[in-house]
Design a protein around this motif. Structure first.
Motif, mmCIF file in Angstrom:
data_model
loop_
_atom_site.group_PDB
_atom_site.id
_atom_site.type_symbol
_atom_site.label_atom_id
_atom_site.label_comp_id
_atom_site.label_asym_id
_atom_site.label_seq_id
_atom_site.Cartn_x
_atom_site.Cartn_y
_atom_site.Cartn_z
ATOM 1 N N LEU A 23 0.818 -1.219 0.000
ATOM 2 C CA LEU A 23 0.000 0.000 0.000
ATOM 3 C C LEU A 23 0.846 1.262 0.000
ATOM 4 N N ALA A 24 1.865 1.317 0.862
ATOM 5 C CA ALA A 24 2.690 2.519 0.949
ATOM 6 C C ALA A 24 3.470 2.743 -0.340
ATOM 7 N N GLY A 25 4.102 1.699 -0.840
ATOM 8 C CA GLY A 25 4.899 1.837 -2.052
ATOM 9 C C GLY A 25 4.077 2.235 -3.262
ATOM 10 N N LEU A 26 2.912 1.619 -3.415
ATOM 11 C CA LEU A 26 2.047 1.926 -4.552
ATOM 12 C C LEU A 26 1.479 3.341 -4.456
ATOM 13 N N THR A 27 1.099 3.736 -3.254
ATOM 14 C CA THR A 27 0.566 5.090 -3.058
ATOM 15 C C THR A 27 1.623 6.140 -3.383
ATOM 16 N N ALA A 28 2.836 5.952 -2.869
ATOM 17 C CA ALA A 28 3.921 6.901 -3.147
ATOM 18 C C ALA A 28 4.207 6.968 -4.638
ATOM 19 N N ALA A 29 4.185 5.822 -5.310
ATOM 20 C CA ALA A 29 4.450 5.792 -6.750
ATOM 21 C C ALA A 29 3.399 6.585 -7.522
ATOM 22 N N CYS A 53 -3.431 -9.085 7.242
ATOM 23 C CA CYS A 53 -3.869 -7.698 7.397
ATOM 24 C C CYS A 53 -5.314 -7.682 7.887
ATOM 25 N N GLY A 54 -5.667 -6.647 8.649
ATOM 26 C CA GLY A 54 -7.024 -6.530 9.167
ATOM 27 C C GLY A 54 -8.062 -6.171 8.122
ATOM 28 N N GLU A 55 -7.649 -5.501 7.033
ATOM 29 C CA GLU A 55 -8.508 -5.225 5.874
ATOM 30 C C GLU A 55 -9.706 -4.325 6.173
ATOM 31 N N TYR A 56 -9.543 -3.477 7.178
ATOM 32 C CA TYR A 56 -10.471 -2.368 7.411
ATOM 33 C C TYR A 56 -9.682 -1.089 7.186
ATOM 34 N N VAL A 57 -10.236 -0.160 6.381
ATOM 35 C CA VAL A 57 -9.537 1.075 6.040
ATOM 36 C C VAL A 57 -10.366 2.273 6.495
ATOM 37 N N SER A 58 -9.759 3.143 7.286
ATOM 38 C CA SER A 58 -10.444 4.349 7.744
ATOM 39 C C SER A 58 -10.706 5.289 6.574
ATOM 40 N N ASN A 59 -11.859 5.935 6.603
ATOM 41 C CA ASN A 59 -12.231 6.881 5.541
ATOM 42 C C ASN A 59 -11.344 8.124 5.490
ATOM 43 N N GLU A 60 -10.429 8.260 6.443
ATOM 44 C CA GLU A 60 -9.551 9.438 6.419
ATOM 45 C C GLU A 60 -8.707 9.494 5.145
ATOM 46 N N VAL A 61 -8.462 8.334 4.513
ATOM 47 C CA VAL A 61 -7.630 8.335 3.297
ATOM 48 C C VAL A 61 -8.451 8.238 2.011
ATOM 49 N N LYS A 62 -9.751 8.100 2.142
ATOM 50 C CA LYS A 62 -10.589 7.898 0.956
ATOM 51 C C LYS A 62 -10.518 9.063 -0.044
ATOM 52 N N PRO A 63 -10.638 10.331 0.395
ATOM 53 C CA PRO A 63 -10.551 11.434 -0.583
ATOM 54 C C PRO A 63 -9.210 11.462 -1.315
ATOM 55 N N TYR A 64 -8.146 11.180 -0.598
ATOM 56 C CA TYR A 64 -6.812 11.185 -1.200
ATOM 57 C C TYR A 64 -6.679 10.081 -2.246
ATOM 58 N N LEU A 65 -7.138 8.872 -1.926
ATOM 59 C CA LEU A 65 -7.075 7.771 -2.881
ATOM 60 C C LEU A 65 -7.863 8.096 -4.155
ATOM 61 N N CYS A 282 8.435 4.232 4.710
ATOM 62 C CA CYS A 282 6.983 4.467 4.673
ATOM 63 C C CYS A 282 6.242 3.237 5.184
ATOM 64 N N GLY A 283 5.016 3.446 5.612
ATOM 65 C CA GLY A 283 4.163 2.333 6.014
ATOM 66 C C GLY A 283 4.743 1.568 7.190
ATOM 67 N N ASP A 284 4.564 0.249 7.180
ATOM 68 C CA ASP A 284 5.033 -0.586 8.280
ATOM 69 C C ASP A 284 6.551 -0.549 8.421
ATOM 70 N N THR A 285 7.269 -0.194 7.362
ATOM 71 C CA THR A 285 8.728 -0.114 7.415
ATOM 72 C C THR A 285 9.174 1.028 8.322
ATOM 73 N N ALA A 286 8.318 2.042 8.475
ATOM 74 C CA ALA A 286 8.635 3.189 9.334
ATOM 75 C C ALA A 286 8.111 3.009 10.749
ATOM 76 N N GLY A 287 7.044 2.264 10.905
ATOM 77 C CA GLY A 287 6.463 2.065 12.226
ATOM 78 C C GLY A 287 5.135 1.363 12.114
ATOM 79 N N ALA A 300 -0.338 3.739 6.587
ATOM 80 C CA ALA A 300 0.617 3.412 5.524
ATOM 81 C C ALA A 300 0.421 4.341 4.329
ATOM 82 N N ILE A 301 -0.828 4.538 3.953
ATOM 83 C CA ILE A 301 -1.150 5.402 2.810
ATOM 84 C C ILE A 301 -0.781 6.850 3.108
#
Length: 385
Positions: A23-29, A53-65, A282-287, A300-301
């Motif tokens: 997710l982090a790598g693809l988003t950054a790309a 993965c838990g596979e629940y995504v908060s809507n905080e990133v939805k507009p950005y995606l 980025c993402g889990d690699t950072a924390g 991650a996003i």
């Protein structure tokens, strides 16, 4: 090998290499491509594939995606607006989620982002990175084939734990972690589409939420010492997980759809360097935030967005140095995620001490305001491009 040879010749070397296509790598790309930057993503696995993965995504990133071009509205995703928490003995609390979120499997999520990135012109190389060296203001990225790729900027998005962490001698990798993650999908037998559940059992906890297919994802985090006593996942589910009556009922009345569950060991929640040897992580690699916070995918996003923004500044503004880029990214990462990670650690400490957790849950049950406060402290606000 054609795409590799293309990048090994001087003038066509990518300006940015992203190690890891999650997710982090693809988003950054996607972000960097949208800003006109030349990007190469190096990912070891072909798409699509499942991940723990838990596979629940908060809507905080939805507009950005959506601004990046991902049309989530066309995927028929479950809209999640309610959190359900249970103690080990099955006492339930339900509360609405202020922002809400959506359910989506990593199998589909990563693949859709990959397809979008290909469409937008991002280049991919499916190989394993074995080393990264920084010298003379340039990175040299070594592949398993011994070939080298040179780049001005490298982003690290290679997940929770990697052999590359060992090669880079990152601090957290030296310590053994007691945590094991286990995930499987189950045919839905009545789990509401709008509900994400978080359920405590001895030595761990598990989450339930519906995915885009209607199947329910069950992902749990357990202490390895507790797990190994039972000799396998099936026995662990029967003897330990099922001590929570809600999970016992779910497992007894649901059929798994995976050939076998996925698992990942040595999941570390220790503090990591956000910038390590000039690589922006980025993402889990950072924390990694504790899964009970339900915010790992959104973080991650968001972290990929922050890193990509600093890379753009570095590449476009002559007076914005590499040192400025690294310092600004570290500051923004801490500002956006430091408090959430701290809260996640405190909540997990509480959840794994059954006596205090049950007492705390009884207290929270009488104060949904308190529970909403806890949710707000582990989630962010909607982000835009």
């Amino acid at each position: 090998m054609f795409i590799l040879k293309k990048y090994l010749h001087g003038v066509n070397s990518p300006k940015v290499v992203i190690i890891g296509g999650g997710l982090a790598g693809l988003t950054a790309a996607l972000h960097l491509e949208q800003k006109g930057k030349q990007v190469l993503v190096i990912e070891k696995n072909q798409y699509p594939n499942h991940k723990v993965c838990g596979e629940y995504v908060s809507n905080e990133v939805k507009p950005y995606l959506e601004q990046l071009g991902l049309e989530l509205c066309n995927l028929g995703l479950p809209e999640i607006d309610t959190l359900q928490i249970s103690t080990q003995n099955g006492k339930l609390i339900e509360v609405d989620l202020p922002l809400g979120g959506f359910g989506i499997s990593r199998y589909v999520f990563d693949h859709k982002l990959y397809q979008l990135a290909i469409k937008k012109g991002v280049n991919f190389l499916f190989d394993t990175v074995v080393d990264v060296q920084f010298a003379n203001d340039e990175f040299s990225v070594t592949l398993s084939s011994k070939e080298k790729i040179h780049s001005k900027v490298v982003l690290g998005a290679f997940g929770k734990r990697s052999n590359l962490d060992v090669k880079l001698n990152r601090g957290f990798i030296q310590e053994k972690s007691p945590w094991l993650g286990i995930k499987s999908h189950y045919e839905n037998n009545g789990h509401p589409s709008n509900l994400v559940g978080l359920h405590n059992f001895p030595g761990g906890y598990g989450g339930l939420s519906q995915t885009e297919t209607g199947d329910v994802n069950f992902c749990c985090l357990v202490k390895y010492e507790s797990f190994k006593k039972e000799g396998g996942i099936e026995a662990f589910n029967q003897k330990v997980v099922s001590q929570n009556p809600i999970l016992k009922d779910f497992l007894a009345n649901s059929k798994g759809t995976f050939e076998k569950p996925l698992s990942i060991a040595q999941i570390s929640f220790e503090k990591k360097k956000v910038v390590d040897d000039h690589i922006l992580m980025c993402g889990d690699t950072a924390g990694l935030i504790h899964p009970l916070c339900g915010n790992g995918m959104a973080m991650a996003i968001h972290s990929a967005k922050l890193a990509a923004e600093q890379v753009v500044m570095f590449m476009e503004k002559p007076n914005f140095t590499r040192k400025d880029m690294e310092k600004e990214y570290q500051m923004l990462w801490e500002k956006n995620f430091g408090k959430r990670l701290w809260m996640g650690r405190r909540l997990q400490d509480l959840m794994l001490h059954t006596k205090w957790f049950n007492l705390g849950m009884h207290t929270v049950a009488n104060s949904k305001i308190l529970l909403r406060k806890l949710i707000s402290n582990t989630h962010g606000n909607p982000i835009l491009h």
